[in-house]
Motif scaffolding. Structure first.
Motif, short mmCIF file in Angstrom:
data_model
loop_
_atom_site.label_atom_id
_atom_site.label_comp_id
_atom_site.label_asym_id
_atom_site.label_seq_id
_atom_site.Cartn_x
_atom_site.Cartn_y
_atom_site.Cartn_z
N TYR A 111 30.67 51.07 40.75
CA TYR A 111 31.66 51.08 39.47
C TYR A 111 31.32 50.01 38.26
O TYR A 111 31.53 51.10 37.19
CB TYR A 111 32.79 50.10 40.59
CG TYR A 111 33.64 50.17 39.36
CD1 TYR A 111 34.49 51.23 39.61
CD2 TYR A 111 33.85 48.75 38.25
CE1 TYR A 111 35.71 51.33 38.89
CE2 TYR A 111 34.97 48.93 37.23
CZ TYR A 111 36.45 50.23 37.81
OH TYR A 111 37.10 49.97 37.22
N ILE A 134 35.56 43.18 32.55
CA ILE A 134 35.89 43.67 34.13
C ILE A 134 34.78 43.17 34.94
O ILE A 134 35.52 42.94 36.07
CB ILE A 134 35.27 45.08 33.71
CG1 ILE A 134 36.11 46.39 33.25
CG2 ILE A 134 35.75 46.13 35.22
CD1 ILE A 134 37.55 46.13 33.37
N ALA A 149 34.54 40.11 34.92
CA ALA A 149 35.34 38.24 35.29
C ALA A 149 36.60 38.96 35.90
O ALA A 149 37.13 38.14 36.70
CB ALA A 149 35.59 37.89 33.67
N HIS A 150 36.77 40.34 35.59
CA HIS A 150 38.41 40.57 37.01
C HIS A 150 37.95 40.26 38.01
O HIS A 150 38.69 39.84 38.79
CB HIS A 150 39.01 41.95 36.25
CG HIS A 150 40.19 42.32 36.92
ND1 HIS A 150 41.48 42.57 36.42
CD2 HIS A 150 39.75 42.91 38.02
CE1 HIS A 150 41.85 43.60 37.22
NE2 HIS A 150 41.37 43.53 38.39
N ASP A 204 37.44 37.39 39.38
CA ASP A 204 38.59 36.58 39.95
C ASP A 204 39.10 36.87 41.33
O ASP A 204 40.00 36.40 42.06
CB ASP A 204 39.35 36.74 38.85
CG ASP A 204 38.84 35.63 37.75
OD1 ASP A 204 38.11 34.09 38.19
OD2 ASP A 204 39.37 35.83 36.93
N ARG A 218 42.27 50.49 41.68
CA ARG A 218 43.25 49.63 40.99
C ARG A 218 43.40 50.38 39.23
O ARG A 218 44.33 49.72 38.70
CB ARG A 218 44.14 48.20 41.55
CG ARG A 218 44.96 48.56 42.97
CD ARG A 218 46.30 47.24 42.55
NE ARG A 218 45.11 45.68 43.20
CZ ARG A 218 45.00 45.64 44.02
NH1 ARG A 218 45.40 46.21 45.58
NH2 ARG A 218 44.83 44.82 44.19
N LEU A 219 42.25 49.44 39.53
CA LEU A 219 41.19 49.35 37.94
C LEU A 219 41.18 50.52 37.16
O LEU A 219 41.21 51.16 36.84
CB LEU A 219 39.96 48.46 38.53
CG LEU A 219 39.89 47.46 38.00
CD1 LEU A 219 37.68 46.81 38.23
CD2 LEU A 219 39.85 46.80 36.63
N GLY A 220 41.30 51.58 38.63
CA GLY A 220 41.01 53.38 37.99
C GLY A 220 39.59 53.39 37.44
O GLY A 220 38.49 52.04 36.90
N TRP A 225 40.47 55.48 30.69
CA TRP A 225 40.67 54.70 29.77
C TRP A 225 40.55 54.87 28.56
O TRP A 225 39.98 55.96 28.00
CB TRP A 225 39.83 53.19 30.29
CG TRP A 225 39.85 53.02 31.35
CD1 TRP A 225 40.84 53.19 32.31
CD2 TRP A 225 39.36 51.51 31.87
NE1 TRP A 225 39.98 52.60 32.92
CE2 TRP A 225 39.36 51.61 33.08
CE3 TRP A 225 38.05 51.15 31.53
CZ2 TRP A 225 38.60 50.75 33.79
CZ3 TRP A 225 37.52 50.10 32.12
CH2 TRP A 225 37.89 49.44 33.34
N PHE A 277 44.33 34.30 31.69
CA PHE A 277 43.08 34.89 32.04
C PHE A 277 43.62 36.55 31.52
O PHE A 277 44.86 36.86 32.68
CB PHE A 277 42.43 34.60 31.85
CG PHE A 277 42.67 34.32 33.77
CD1 PHE A 277 43.35 32.51 34.29
CD2 PHE A 277 42.79 34.80 33.80
CE1 PHE A 277 43.83 32.53 35.87
CE2 PHE A 277 42.33 34.65 36.04
CZ PHE A 277 43.60 33.55 36.88
N LEU A 284 42.93 38.65 34.91
CA LEU A 284 43.03 39.12 35.56
C LEU A 284 45.17 38.44 36.22
O LEU A 284 45.75 39.20 36.40
CB LEU A 284 42.67 38.52 37.01
CG LEU A 284 43.25 39.21 38.37
CD1 LEU A 284 42.96 40.71 39.00
CD2 LEU A 284 42.47 38.37 39.76
N VAL A 287 47.33 40.87 33.80
CA VAL A 287 47.40 42.40 34.69
C VAL A 287 48.13 42.15 35.52
O VAL A 287 48.48 43.32 35.81
CB VAL A 287 45.87 42.79 35.43
CG1 VAL A 287 45.59 43.93 36.10
CG2 VAL A 287 44.59 43.11 33.78
N ARG A 288 48.13 40.76 36.97
CA ARG A 288 48.54 40.75 37.86
C ARG A 288 50.10 41.14 37.51
O ARG A 288 51.13 41.43 37.93
CB ARG A 288 48.06 39.89 38.51
CG ARG A 288 47.00 40.43 39.58
CD ARG A 288 46.98 38.95 40.53
NE ARG A 288 45.89 39.61 40.93
CZ ARG A 288 44.63 38.68 41.97
NH1 ARG A 288 45.58 37.97 41.76
NH2 ARG A 288 43.89 39.42 42.51
N GLU A 302 44.51 49.49 35.95
CA GLU A 302 44.71 47.98 35.76
C GLU A 302 43.77 47.94 34.48
O GLU A 302 43.88 47.03 33.40
CB GLU A 302 44.63 47.11 37.10
CG GLU A 302 45.93 47.31 37.53
CD GLU A 302 45.40 46.32 38.95
OE1 GLU A 302 44.56 45.55 38.81
OE2 GLU A 302 46.64 46.06 39.66
N GLY A 303 42.70 48.55 34.65
CA GLY A 303 41.22 48.66 33.65
C GLY A 303 42.06 48.92 32.51
O GLY A 303 41.03 48.22 31.49
#
Lengths: 121, 136
Positions: free
Chosen positions: A14, A37, A39-40, A43, A60-62, A67, B43, B45, B48-49, B61-62
């Motif tokens: 990815y 991304i 860091a996302h 986490d 879910r990020l896609g 984008w 932050f 995430l 986004v949540r 989400e991106g």
């Protein structure tokens, strides 16, 4: 055992996909987005995340292809013919139809050598 | 097939497909991000949540991250790294004063806009009342 989910093969693939999608962005913007991304993902995923969990988070990020990225656009043709004038300049039009960088002259109606303060013909 | 039929078909397909809704979501996502940041910094995430939990706002989400960067470029959001005890450093996003003003303006415009669209969609305004005299 890896210390972070970022080493999971699906995540690595990815991140490579991100690199390809961000190739058209200015380097600083691409670096920042990838950092966000990453860091996302760091986490969102535990270090021992399984394939299904990783796949769900990535889904879910896609795909970055979809984008709304503001891509670096090639400068329009007239923009590549600008004179060297800066703000408030009275530079000369380098080429017929060109705009002066100070934007006081908007191309049409001006000839090479015209000052950017000359009225359009 | 007459041209007008093709045009109408395109409009209806756009209306019923995901495309129109996606555009609508994108349009309102910025103000929604500002509204969440108005309550407290978050932050990535976390933000986004919270948006995902609101339901129906995010298809991907991106898309939040390019949006955050555009909001920051516009001076509506700032970000800073925070290294909270026992956790790794995270980038936190906060709303700026300009962001608060922009959000206040948007709230007022959205209230008017939604009333207008709701009125037209539900046939509650003069413009769509049957038998209304044409101008002229």
């Amino acid at each position: 055992m890896s210390g972070t989910a970022l080493e999971h093969p699906l995540v690595r693939d990815y991140l490579h996909e991100l690199d390809a999608a961000f190739a058209a962005l200015p380097p600083e913007r691409a670096r920042e987005l990838k950092e966000q991304i990453t860091a996302h993902l760091d986490d969102a995923l535990p270090a021992d995340a399984g394939d299904q969990e990783v796949a769900a988070v990535l889904r879910r990020l896609g795909s970055p292809v979809n984008w709304p990225l503001k891509r670096r656009r090639r400068r329009p043709r007239w923009c590549r013919r600008l004179t060297a004038g800066g703000p408030g300049c009275a530079g000369r039009v380098a080429q017929r139809g060109a705009d002066c960088r100070c934007r006081r002259v908007r191309g049409l109606g001006h000839r090479r050598g015209d000052s950017c303060t000359d009225p359009a013909r | 097939m007459p041209l007008i039929s093709l045009v109408w078909q395109d409009i209806m397909l756009g209306m019923t497909g995901e495309g129109a809704l996606t555009e609508l979501r994108r349009g309102v996502l910025g103000p929604c991000v500002l509204a969440l940041l108005e309550l407290r910094p978050r932050f990535g995430l976390e933000l986004v949540r919270d948006l995902a939990d609101a339901g129906g706002l995010l298809t991907s989400e991106g898309t939040v991250y390019p949006l955050l960067n555009r909001l920051r470029d516009a001076g509506l959001v700032t970000s800073e790294w925070r290294d909270e005890t026992g956790q790794r450093a995270r980038r936190y996003y906060s709303i700026t004063d300009a962001g608060r003003r922009s959000l206040t303006t948007f709230r007022a415009e959205w209230a008017r806009f939604s009333v207008t669209v709701g009125g037209v969609l539900n046939h509650r305004c003069d413009a769509v009342t049957p038998g209304r005299k044409e101008r002229g």
